[in-house]
Motif scaffolding. Structure first.
Motif, PDB file in Angstrom:
ATOM      1  N   LEU A  68       0.821  -1.212   0.000  1.00  0.00           N
ATOM      2  CA  LEU A  68       0.000   0.000   0.000  1.00  0.00           C
ATOM      3  C   LEU A  68       0.852   1.257   0.000  1.00  0.00           C
ATOM      4  O   LEU A  68       0.573   2.224  -0.722  1.00  0.00           O
ATOM      5  CB  LEU A  68      -0.919   0.007   1.218  1.00  0.00           C
ATOM      6  CG  LEU A  68      -2.151  -0.897   1.191  1.00  0.00           C
ATOM      7  CD1 LEU A  68      -2.914  -0.781   2.510  1.00  0.00           C
ATOM      8  CD2 LEU A  68      -3.067  -0.532   0.028  1.00  0.00           C
ATOM      9  N   GLN A  69       1.897   1.256   0.816  1.00  0.00           N
ATOM     10  CA  GLN A  69       2.745   2.439   0.911  1.00  0.00           C
ATOM     11  C   GLN A  69       3.517   2.679  -0.383  1.00  0.00           C
ATOM     12  O   GLN A  69       3.705   3.826  -0.804  1.00  0.00           O
ATOM     13  CB  GLN A  69       3.713   2.294   2.086  1.00  0.00           C
ATOM     14  CG  GLN A  69       4.579   3.520   2.351  1.00  0.00           C
ATOM     15  CD  GLN A  69       3.756   4.730   2.735  1.00  0.00           C
ATOM     16  OE1 GLN A  69       2.692   4.594   3.330  1.00  0.00           O
ATOM     17  NE2 GLN A  69       4.240   5.930   2.412  1.00  0.00           N
ATOM     18  N   ALA A  70       3.951   1.599  -1.024  1.00  0.00           N
ATOM     19  CA  ALA A  70       4.661   1.753  -2.302  1.00  0.00           C
ATOM     20  C   ALA A  70       3.754   2.403  -3.340  1.00  0.00           C
ATOM     21  O   ALA A  70       4.171   3.311  -4.072  1.00  0.00           O
ATOM     22  CB  ALA A  70       5.152   0.401  -2.798  1.00  0.00           C
ATOM     23  N   ALA A  71       2.505   1.960  -3.407  1.00  0.00           N
ATOM     24  CA  ALA A  71       1.565   2.547  -4.366  1.00  0.00           C
ATOM     25  C   ALA A  71       1.322   4.020  -4.056  1.00  0.00           C
ATOM     26  O   ALA A  71       1.273   4.866  -4.966  1.00  0.00           O
ATOM     27  CB  ALA A  71       0.251   1.773  -4.332  1.00  0.00           C
ATOM     28  N   GLU A  72       1.177   4.345  -2.771  1.00  0.00           N
ATOM     29  CA  GLU A  72       0.957   5.737  -2.382  1.00  0.00           C
ATOM     30  C   GLU A  72       2.156   6.608  -2.728  1.00  0.00           C
ATOM     31  O   GLU A  72       2.014   7.723  -3.248  1.00  0.00           O
ATOM     32  CB  GLU A  72       0.676   5.793  -0.874  1.00  0.00           C
ATOM     33  CG  GLU A  72       0.396   7.187  -0.348  1.00  0.00           C
ATOM     34  CD  GLU A  72       0.073   7.196   1.139  1.00  0.00           C
ATOM     35  OE1 GLU A  72       0.618   8.055   1.856  1.00  0.00           O
ATOM     36  OE2 GLU A  72      -0.726   6.348   1.566  1.00  0.00           O
ATOM     37  N   MET A  73       3.359   6.098  -2.451  1.00  0.00           N
ATOM     38  CA  MET A  73       4.567   6.858  -2.763  1.00  0.00           C
ATOM     39  C   MET A  73       4.719   7.053  -4.261  1.00  0.00           C
ATOM     40  O   MET A  73       5.099   8.137  -4.731  1.00  0.00           O
ATOM     41  CB  MET A  73       5.791   6.158  -2.170  1.00  0.00           C
ATOM     42  CG  MET A  73       5.877   6.251  -0.657  1.00  0.00           C
ATOM     43  SD  MET A  73       7.210   5.250   0.069  1.00  0.00           S
ATOM     44  CE  MET A  73       8.651   5.941  -0.718  1.00  0.00           C
ATOM     45  N   ASN A  74       4.412   6.027  -5.025  1.00  0.00           N
ATOM     46  CA  ASN A  74       4.567   6.133  -6.471  1.00  0.00           C
ATOM     47  C   ASN A  74       3.584   7.129  -7.072  1.00  0.00           C
ATOM     48  O   ASN A  74       3.868   7.765  -8.104  1.00  0.00           O
ATOM     49  CB  ASN A  74       4.393   4.760  -7.120  1.00  0.00           C
ATOM     50  CG  ASN A  74       5.586   3.860  -6.850  1.00  0.00           C
ATOM     51  OD1 ASN A  74       6.660   4.327  -6.471  1.00  0.00           O
ATOM     52  ND2 ASN A  74       5.393   2.555  -7.024  1.00  0.00           N
ATOM     53  N   ASN A  75       2.439   7.284  -6.437  1.00  0.00           N
ATOM     54  CA  ASN A  75       1.473   8.278  -6.914  1.00  0.00           C
ATOM     55  C   ASN A  75       1.949   9.703  -6.664  1.00  0.00           C
ATOM     56  O   ASN A  75       1.410  10.650  -7.251  1.00  0.00           O
ATOM     57  CB  ASN A  75       0.120   8.063  -6.229  1.00  0.00           C
ATOM     58  CG  ASN A  75      -0.608   6.846  -6.764  1.00  0.00           C
ATOM     59  OD1 ASN A  75      -0.372   6.413  -7.883  1.00  0.00           O
ATOM     60  ND2 ASN A  75      -1.492   6.284  -5.947  1.00  0.00           N
ATOM     61  N   SER A  76       2.949   9.839  -5.806  1.00  0.00           N
ATOM     62  CA  SER A  76       3.464  11.182  -5.500  1.00  0.00           C
ATOM     63  C   SER A  76       4.950  11.313  -5.816  1.00  0.00           C
ATOM     64  O   SER A  76       5.664  12.088  -5.187  1.00  0.00           O
ATOM     65  CB  SER A  76       3.210  11.521  -4.025  1.00  0.00           C
ATOM     66  OG  SER A  76       3.821  10.569  -3.177  1.00  0.00           O
ATOM     67  N   GLY A  77       5.426  10.509  -6.776  1.00  0.00           N
ATOM     68  CA  GLY A  77       6.792  10.687  -7.254  1.00  0.00           C
ATOM     69  C   GLY A  77       7.801   9.668  -6.801  1.00  0.00           C
ATOM     70  O   GLY A  77       8.985   9.785  -7.146  1.00  0.00           O
ATOM     71  N   GLY A  78       7.367   8.664  -6.025  1.00  0.00           N
ATOM     72  CA  GLY A  78       8.302   7.627  -5.600  1.00  0.00           C
ATOM     73  C   GLY A  78       9.398   8.173  -4.708  1.00  0.00           C
ATOM     74  O   GLY A  78       9.169   9.022  -3.842  1.00  0.00           O
ATOM     75  N   ILE A  79      10.611   7.712  -4.909  1.00  0.00           N
ATOM     76  CA  ILE A  79      11.776   8.191  -4.173  1.00  0.00           C
ATOM     77  C   ILE A  79      12.681   8.926  -5.161  1.00  0.00           C
ATOM     78  O   ILE A  79      13.206   8.319  -6.096  1.00  0.00           O
ATOM     79  CB  ILE A  79      12.545   7.047  -3.501  1.00  0.00           C
ATOM     80  CG1 ILE A  79      11.659   6.342  -2.460  1.00  0.00           C
ATOM     81  CG2 ILE A  79      13.825   7.563  -2.832  1.00  0.00           C
ATOM     82  CD1 ILE A  79      12.339   5.158  -1.781  1.00  0.00           C
ATOM     83  N   ASP A  80      12.803  10.221  -4.990  1.00  0.00           N
ATOM     84  CA  ASP A  80      13.620  11.057  -5.875  1.00  0.00           C
ATOM     85  C   ASP A  80      13.203  10.873  -7.331  1.00  0.00           C
ATOM     86  O   ASP A  80      14.039  10.831  -8.234  1.00  0.00           O
ATOM     87  CB  ASP A  80      15.107  10.718  -5.694  1.00  0.00           C
ATOM     88  CG  ASP A  80      16.023  11.770  -6.318  1.00  0.00           C
ATOM     89  OD1 ASP A  80      15.638  12.962  -6.317  1.00  0.00           O
ATOM     90  OD2 ASP A  80      17.107  11.403  -6.810  1.00  0.00           O
ATOM     91  N   GLY A  81      11.897  10.732  -7.549  1.00  0.00           N
ATOM     92  CA  GLY A  81      11.383  10.595  -8.897  1.00  0.00           C
ATOM     93  C   GLY A  81      11.392   9.184  -9.444  1.00  0.00           C
ATOM     94  O   GLY A  81      10.866   8.934 -10.529  1.00  0.00           O
ATOM     95  N   HIS A  82      11.992   8.261  -8.730  1.00  0.00           N
ATOM     96  CA  HIS A  82      12.046   6.862  -9.161  1.00  0.00           C
ATOM     97  C   HIS A  82      10.884   6.087  -8.551  1.00  0.00           C
ATOM     98  O   HIS A  82      10.722   6.091  -7.323  1.00  0.00           O
ATOM     99  CB  HIS A  82      13.354   6.213  -8.732  1.00  0.00           C
ATOM    100  CG  HIS A  82      14.574   6.777  -9.388  1.00  0.00           C
ATOM    101  ND1 HIS A  82      15.174   6.197 -10.482  1.00  0.00           N
ATOM    102  CD2 HIS A  82      15.299   7.893  -9.093  1.00  0.00           C
ATOM    103  CE1 HIS A  82      16.231   6.921 -10.837  1.00  0.00           C
ATOM    104  NE2 HIS A  82      16.324   7.954 -10.016  1.00  0.00           N
ATOM    105  N   PRO A  83      10.086   5.405  -9.348  1.00  0.00           N
ATOM    106  CA  PRO A  83       9.040   4.563  -8.767  1.00  0.00           C
ATOM    107  C   PRO A  83       9.652   3.431  -7.953  1.00  0.00           C
ATOM    108  O   PRO A  83      10.726   2.915  -8.283  1.00  0.00           O
ATOM    109  CB  PRO A  83       8.277   4.025  -9.976  1.00  0.00           C
ATOM    110  CG  PRO A  83       9.167   4.233 -11.142  1.00  0.00           C
ATOM    111  CD  PRO A  83      10.069   5.381 -10.831  1.00  0.00           C
ATOM    112  N   VAL A  84       8.969   3.066  -6.887  1.00  0.00           N
ATOM    113  CA  VAL A  84       9.433   1.983  -6.015  1.00  0.00           C
ATOM    114  C   VAL A  84       8.838   0.671  -6.504  1.00  0.00           C
ATOM    115  O   VAL A  84       7.622   0.541  -6.660  1.00  0.00           O
ATOM    116  CB  VAL A  84       9.014   2.235  -4.556  1.00  0.00           C
ATOM    117  CG1 VAL A  84       9.383   1.043  -3.679  1.00  0.00           C
ATOM    118  CG2 VAL A  84       9.671   3.498  -4.030  1.00  0.00           C
TER     119      VAL A  84
END
Length: 402
Positions: A68-84
């Motif tokens: 769930l957290q990976a999907a949420e982060m990816n919707n807001s740019g992942g980590i430094d623009g990289h999808p997780v």
């Protein structure tokens, strides 16, 4: 600590969550990913945890929260623009599969490794990651040995350490004016042994008394012990340092045997899955991460728990689901500070954490301690068979095991 028996008790409760999670867009060892952004090359986080076997029910809340957290982060740019991207290896709770699973992930070039919530079982995977200078995180190991104390220099736990948990248990009793305590200690695990030892030490510091202490092991009948408690000085409170199913048996036999005193336990007795076996249970308190039932004081926790239920068809079984989200949140902060995935530099960044906000609560580490022992925890009470939020407590003083 080992959580084999605790996990077995909740297997049926989490069967639905396990089956649904296996269908998500996240890889097993054969490939695949979680997340959809293609702005930059995906960064892969390896997850060597159990979907099945005795650790499956323990790992599942955290591993589902990772998704769930990976999907949420990816919707807001992942980590430094990289999808997780999450790459999973199901160990099936078999010790022999942890090192090979980690090695397979490391060969695939994962940036970090997440391992099971059990120190003894996950250690081979953690050591393999350390040998390759890849930071390793266990979402909910409670023993401070996961880190430098156990020779794991680039390993961290997002869990709440037993010293803080047990100190809170004692301080909560003291705040209620419960001065005379009986301890019931499950000696099967080092976790529950340390829990009761720390409770006793902290009670002494607070001026309270342990009037009796008894040991038991998973599966033991404690009716004779209950008779001794009834025959002795009446306790104001009983500390049940155990975990299900044995801890639930203790609760039932205490009540059936006519001991009405309030009972306090730690994370080992979290969850609603065991309470139906003790009909009408009252005055039972559990110190754990958060309330999973929608009444936590943190709206973010309630929102995440609701999303979890929607995604996986069932609510989290225990409050430690927040540590899965905290794992990725912490890695994002650490990378932002280190600007590299070099394990030693990520470690240095995490060792500088001072109350970094995560779903699990304020998160702090140091070069000597890679687990949180001062984080606030929730006190829950069994009401009508469900755990209800009572209060959040921060340990006034953290006591180590004697």
């Amino acid at each position: 600590m080992s959580l084999r028996q605790f996990a077995v008790a909740s297997t049926a409760v989490l069967a639905l969550g396990l089956s649904v999670s296996g269908c998500q867009k996240a890889s097993d060892a054969s490939g695949g990913s979680s997340g959809s952004s293609d702005a930059k090359t995906p960064w892969t986080i390896g997850v060597v945890m159990a979907k099945s076997g005795f650790l499956g029910p323990v790992d599942t809340p955290a591993s589902n929260a990772l998704r769930l957290q990976a999907a949420e982060m990816n919707n807001s740019g992942g980590i430094d623009g990289h999808p997780v991207e999450l790459k999973f290896f199901d160990t099936q709770s078999q010790l022999a599969k942890y090192a090979p699973g980690a090695q397979q992930m490391l060969a695939a070039g994962v940036k970090a490794l997440v391992v099971s919530c059990d120190y003894d079982t996950a250690s081979p995977a953690a050591q393999a990651a350390q040998a390759k200078n890849v930071v390793v995180i266990a979402p909910c190991v409670g023993d401070p040995i996961f880190g430098p104390q156990g020779g794991l220099k680039i390993g961290f736990s997002m869990g709440d350490g037993t010293p803080g948990e047990a100190s809170i248990m004692a301080e909560f009793a003291n705040s209620k004016g419960w001065k005379n305590a009986v301890l019931l200690k499950d000696t099967t695990l080092k976790y529950t042994q340390n829990q009761c030892d720390i409770v006793a030490k902290r009670l002494g510091q607070l001026g309270d008394k342990v009037i009796a202490s008894y040991n038991y092991k998973q599966g033991d009948d404690v009716t004779e012990t209950v008779s001794k408690i009834r025959a002795g000085k009446k306790p104001d409170v009983v500390f049940n340092c155990g975990y299900s199913p044995g801890g639930a048996t203790v609760a039932k036999e205490l009540r059936d045997g006519g001991v009405p005193a309030p009972i306090i336990s730690g994370f080992g007795m979290d969850g609603d899955f065991w309470t139906s076996g003790v009909p009408g249970l009252k005055d039972y308190y559990v110190v754990t991460y958060v309330s999973k039932n929608g009444d936590d004081p943190d709206p973010a926790v309630n929102k995440f728990a609701a999303a979890y239920k929607t995604k996986f068809g069932a609510a989290p079984s225990v409050g430690s689901f927040v540590t899965g989200a905290a794992t990725l949140q912490s890695l994002k902060v650490a990378y932002g500070d280190a600007k590299t995935w070099d394990g030693k530099k990520i470690t240095a960044a995490m060792e500088a954490f001072k109350d970094v906000p995560t779903l699990a609560g304020p998160t702090s580490f140091s070069p000597a301690l890679h687990i949180n022992v001062k984080r606030p925890m929730s006190v829950l009470e069994v009401v009508d068979g469900k755990l209800k939020f009572v209060e959040r407590r921060t340990p006034q003083q953290v006591v180590d095991a004697p």
